[in-house]
Design a protein around this motif. Structure first.
Motif, PDB file in Angstrom:
ATOM      1  N   UNK A  54       0.810  -1.220   0.000  1.00  0.00           N
ATOM      2  CA  UNK A  54       0.000   0.000   0.000  1.00  0.00           C
ATOM      3  C   UNK A  54       0.845   1.272   0.000  1.00  0.00           C
ATOM      4  N   UNK A  55       2.161   1.103  -0.048  1.00  0.00           N
ATOM      5  CA  UNK A  55       3.041   2.265  -0.175  1.00  0.00           C
ATOM      6  C   UNK A  55       3.204   3.085   1.094  1.00  0.00           C
ATOM      7  N   UNK A  56       2.842   2.510   2.239  1.00  0.00           N
ATOM      8  CA  UNK A  56       3.043   3.252   3.488  1.00  0.00           C
ATOM      9  C   UNK A  56       4.544   3.495   3.659  1.00  0.00           C
ATOM     10  N   UNK A  57       4.922   4.758   3.785  1.00  0.00           N
ATOM     11  CA  UNK A  57       6.353   5.082   3.824  1.00  0.00           C
ATOM     12  C   UNK A  57       6.824   5.475   5.226  1.00  0.00           C
ATOM     13  N   UNK A  58       8.016   5.004   5.548  1.00  0.00           N
ATOM     14  CA  UNK A  58       8.658   5.328   6.822  1.00  0.00           C
ATOM     15  C   UNK A  58       9.949   6.115   6.569  1.00  0.00           C
ATOM     16  N   UNK A  59      10.024   6.721   5.385  1.00  0.00           N
ATOM     17  CA  UNK A  59      11.289   7.327   4.950  1.00  0.00           C
ATOM     18  C   UNK A  59      11.832   8.368   5.926  1.00  0.00           C
ATOM     19  N   UNK A  60      10.926   9.068   6.603  1.00  0.00           N
ATOM     20  CA  UNK A  60      11.416  10.105   7.537  1.00  0.00           C
ATOM     21  C   UNK A  60      11.284   9.686   8.999  1.00  0.00           C
ATOM     22  N   UNK A  61      10.823   8.478   9.219  1.00  0.00           N
ATOM     23  CA  UNK A  61      10.576   8.007  10.592  1.00  0.00           C
ATOM     24  C   UNK A  61      11.897   7.679  11.288  1.00  0.00           C
ATOM     25  N   UNK A  62      11.938   7.904  12.611  1.00  0.00           N
ATOM     26  CA  UNK A  62      13.077   7.427  13.417  1.00  0.00           C
ATOM     27  C   UNK A  62      12.581   6.343  14.355  1.00  0.00           C
ATOM     28  N   UNK A  63      13.466   5.407  14.674  1.00  0.00           N
ATOM     29  CA  UNK A  63      13.112   4.334  15.599  1.00  0.00           C
ATOM     30  C   UNK A  63      14.127   4.245  16.732  1.00  0.00           C
ATOM     31  N   UNK A  64      13.631   4.010  17.931  1.00  0.00           N
ATOM     32  CA  UNK A  64      14.505   3.819  19.097  1.00  0.00           C
ATOM     33  C   UNK A  64      14.153   2.494  19.760  1.00  0.00           C
ATOM     34  N   UNK A  65      15.132   1.599  19.850  1.00  0.00           N
ATOM     35  CA  UNK A  65      14.882   0.308  20.501  1.00  0.00           C
ATOM     36  C   UNK A  65      14.704   0.509  22.003  1.00  0.00           C
ATOM     37  N   UNK A  66      13.932  -0.391  22.580  1.00  0.00           N
ATOM     38  CA  UNK A  66      13.683  -0.332  24.022  1.00  0.00           C
ATOM     39  C   UNK A  66      14.890  -0.769  24.830  1.00  0.00           C
ATOM     40  N   UNK A  67      15.573  -1.788  24.316  1.00  0.00           N
ATOM     41  CA  UNK A  67      16.602  -2.411  25.147  1.00  0.00           C
ATOM     42  C   UNK A  67      17.588  -3.205  24.295  1.00  0.00           C
ATOM     43  N   UNK A  68      18.632  -3.681  24.950  1.00  0.00           N
ATOM     44  CA  UNK A  68      19.667  -4.463  24.252  1.00  0.00           C
ATOM     45  C   UNK A  68      20.406  -5.340  25.260  1.00  0.00           C
ATOM     46  N   UNK A  96      18.617   3.768   7.572  1.00  0.00           N
ATOM     47  CA  UNK A  96      19.420   3.040   8.575  1.00  0.00           C
ATOM     48  C   UNK A  96      19.936   3.985   9.662  1.00  0.00           C
ATOM     49  N   UNK A  97      20.301   5.220   9.258  1.00  0.00           N
ATOM     50  CA  UNK A  97      20.866   6.144  10.261  1.00  0.00           C
ATOM     51  C   UNK A  97      19.820   6.662  11.242  1.00  0.00           C
ATOM     52  N   UNK A  98      18.543   6.397  10.935  1.00  0.00           N
ATOM     53  CA  UNK A  98      17.483   6.845  11.845  1.00  0.00           C
ATOM     54  C   UNK A  98      17.060   5.764  12.838  1.00  0.00           C
ATOM     55  N   UNK A  99      17.749   4.624  12.816  1.00  0.00           N
ATOM     56  CA  UNK A  99      17.384   3.539  13.736  1.00  0.00           C
ATOM     57  C   UNK A  99      18.449   3.467  14.835  1.00  0.00           C
TER      58      UNK A  99
END
Ligand code: F6R
Length: 260
Positions: A54-68, A96-99
């Motif tokens: 459906x073309x949903x884009x995350x191109x400008x989205x940033x992601x932050x993991x909860x834990x590691x 990639x740089x936004x994750x």
């Protein structure tokens, strides 16, 4: 806190994905908090499907993991950085740089945890945080006894959590003892919390955090203090809730325009 009971994990994934889609369409540079483990997988599957079909884009989205985990070699298949890449970010168009993820192998863990907190603030804070819940009531890796005001820091995993997570490793001996995790205070700063859980194994934890007292003994109970917390669970995970009929009634009669 809104409690929504749905028939299957697929339905849970679809409803949580609806909320994320609405956020991203409204705010293309949204910041999403990413949980790992089994519970969020149907969300990631559905978001990946919507991206492809459906073309949903995350191109400008940033992601932050909860834990590691602490101590896994870089690139380890079960490190949460890799899991998030494999299960979500590599399947969509997030840059990639936004994750981001907390650094579990830094020589200076305290500085790395502070840098992680600073990076979340610099990104504008987390708009929507996806959460699972441990069988002992943890969120992130904030095990029972964690300060309700805690920030990102190193924690020792409870033995129950190591046993629960042994299924991802060849043996329990390989499950690290230590992790870095967003604190409960960090999680509470997110503007919307979406906790998903399924299966009878989560029923006691769900009853404790939804209907029990707010207590460090059940870290997920802090959600009762959040102004926008949505708990989406299946019938089995809801099976011990005294108020299940009330939650169902409220959701069934909710105006559609409200969303979650
Ligand atoms: C994972 C995390 C944990 C899990 C919890 C439930 O990033 O922070 O709190 O959400 O342990 O795990 P699953 O979903 O595998 O049952």
């Amino acid at each position: 806190m809104e409690v929504i009971i749905l028939p299957s994990s697929k339905d849970i994934g679809a409803l949580a994905a609806d909320s994320i889609e609405a956020l991203v369409r409204n705010k293309p540079n949204a910041v999403i908090g990413l949980a790992t483990g089994s519970s969020p997988l149907p969300i990631y599957d559905e978001l990946a499907r919507r991206h492809t079909e459906e073309g949903l884009s995350f191109a400008q989205v940033s992601g932050f993991a909860l834990d590691e985990y602490v101590g896994l070699p870089e690139g380890h298949y079960e490190s949460y950085r890799e899991v998030i890449r494999r299960e979500f970010t590599n399947r969509v168009d997030v840059a990639a740089e936004n994750v981001h993820g907390p650094n579990g192998s830094s020589q200076d863990v305290e500085a790395a945890c502070q840098a992680y907190e600073d990076a979340i603030v610099a990104a504008g804070g987390i708009d929507l945080q996806i959460l699972g819940v441990g069988t002992n009531g943890h969120i992130g890796f904030n095990e029972p006894g964690s300060s309700l005001a805690s920030r990102t820091r190193i924690k020792t995993l409870a033995e129950q959590t190591r046993q629960d997570n042994a299924r991802f490793f060849d043996s329990i001996a390989q499950v690290p003892h230590h992790v870095v995790t967003q604190g409960l205070g960090t999680i509470m700063d997110a503007r919307h919390l979406v906790l998903v859980a399924s299966g009878a194994g989560k029923a006691d934890a769900v009853r404790a955090f939804v209907e029990g007292p707010v207590s460090a003994s059940c870290p997920a109970s802090i959600l009762q203090f959040h102004r926008r917390a949505t708990v989406i669970i299946d019938e089995a995970a809801a099976s011990k809730l005294a108020g299940a009929a009330t939650y169902r009634h409220a959701y069934d009669n909710k105006p559609v325009w409200q969303g979650i």
